[in-house]
Design a protein around this motif. Structure first.
Motif, short mmCIF file in Angstrom:
data_model
loop_
_atom_site.label_atom_id
_atom_site.label_comp_id
_atom_site.label_asym_id
_atom_site.label_seq_id
_atom_site.Cartn_x
_atom_site.Cartn_y
_atom_site.Cartn_z
N UNK A 75 45.84 81.46 59.70
CA UNK A 75 44.98 82.09 60.70
C UNK A 75 43.59 81.48 60.62
N UNK A 76 43.04 81.10 61.76
CA UNK A 76 41.68 80.54 61.83
C UNK A 76 40.69 81.70 61.92
N UNK A 77 40.29 82.21 60.75
CA UNK A 77 39.41 83.38 60.70
C UNK A 77 38.04 83.11 61.29
N UNK A 78 37.53 81.89 61.13
CA UNK A 78 36.22 81.55 61.71
C UNK A 78 36.28 81.64 63.23
N UNK A 79 37.34 81.09 63.82
CA UNK A 79 37.50 81.14 65.28
C UNK A 79 37.70 82.58 65.75
N UNK A 80 38.47 83.35 65.00
CA UNK A 80 38.71 84.75 65.34
C UNK A 80 37.40 85.54 65.34
N UNK A 81 36.59 85.35 64.31
CA UNK A 81 35.28 86.04 64.24
C UNK A 81 34.39 85.62 65.40
N UNK A 82 34.38 84.32 65.70
CA UNK A 82 33.55 83.82 66.80
C UNK A 82 34.01 84.40 68.13
N UNK A 83 35.33 84.46 68.33
CA UNK A 83 35.86 85.02 69.57
C UNK A 83 35.49 86.50 69.73
N UNK A 84 35.54 87.25 68.63
CA UNK A 84 35.23 88.68 68.71
C UNK A 84 33.75 88.95 68.86
N UNK A 85 32.91 88.00 68.47
CA UNK A 85 31.47 88.19 68.55
C UNK A 85 30.90 87.85 69.92
N UNK A 86 31.64 87.15 70.76
CA UNK A 86 31.15 86.75 72.08
C UNK A 86 31.35 87.86 73.09
N UNK A 87 30.47 87.94 74.09
CA UNK A 87 30.55 89.01 75.08
C UNK A 87 31.87 89.02 75.86
N UNK A 88 32.46 87.86 76.11
CA UNK A 88 33.71 87.82 76.90
C UNK A 88 34.95 87.91 76.01
N UNK A 89 34.76 88.32 74.76
CA UNK A 89 35.87 88.45 73.82
C UNK A 89 36.77 89.62 74.20
N UNK A 90 37.96 89.67 73.61
CA UNK A 90 38.85 90.81 73.89
C UNK A 90 38.16 92.11 73.52
N UNK A 91 38.27 93.09 74.37
CA UNK A 91 37.61 94.37 74.14
C UNK A 91 38.36 95.16 73.08
N UNK A 92 37.62 95.69 72.13
CA UNK A 92 38.26 96.55 71.12
C UNK A 92 38.81 97.81 71.74
#
Length: 77
Positions: free
Chosen positions: A58-75
């Motif tokens: 799992x690319x944890x750095x990419x996952x964190x970056x994706x979740x930190x961006x405004x257009x990321x999947x909504x929790x």
């Protein structure tokens, strides 16, 4: 995942299988007896697939970056 109050909050990222639709309560109930209270997820994000590195991990750095961006999947709170 960024959090206004704490700086960061624990977030569970789940890839559902077999048509299952886990909820935040289900995840919290499942880990509450095994984890310290501050480690229990406060948010849930459902993804179709996790970002992977060439090694298959799992690319944890990419996952964190994706979740930190405004257009990321909504929790799912």
């Amino acid at each position: 995942m960024p959090d206004e109050k704490w700086g960061e909050a624990v977030c569970a990222v789940v890839v559902p299988s077999g048509g299952a639709t886990p909820t935040l309560d289900m995840i919290q109930d499942g880990v509450r007896q095994r984890l310290a209270r501050y480690k229990v997820p406060r948010r849930l994000v459902l993804l179709a697939e996790l970002p992977l590195l060439a090694s298959g991990k799992v690319d944890k750095k990419q996952l964190r970056a994706d979740l930190a961006t405004p257009e990321s999947p909504r929790p799912t709170d």
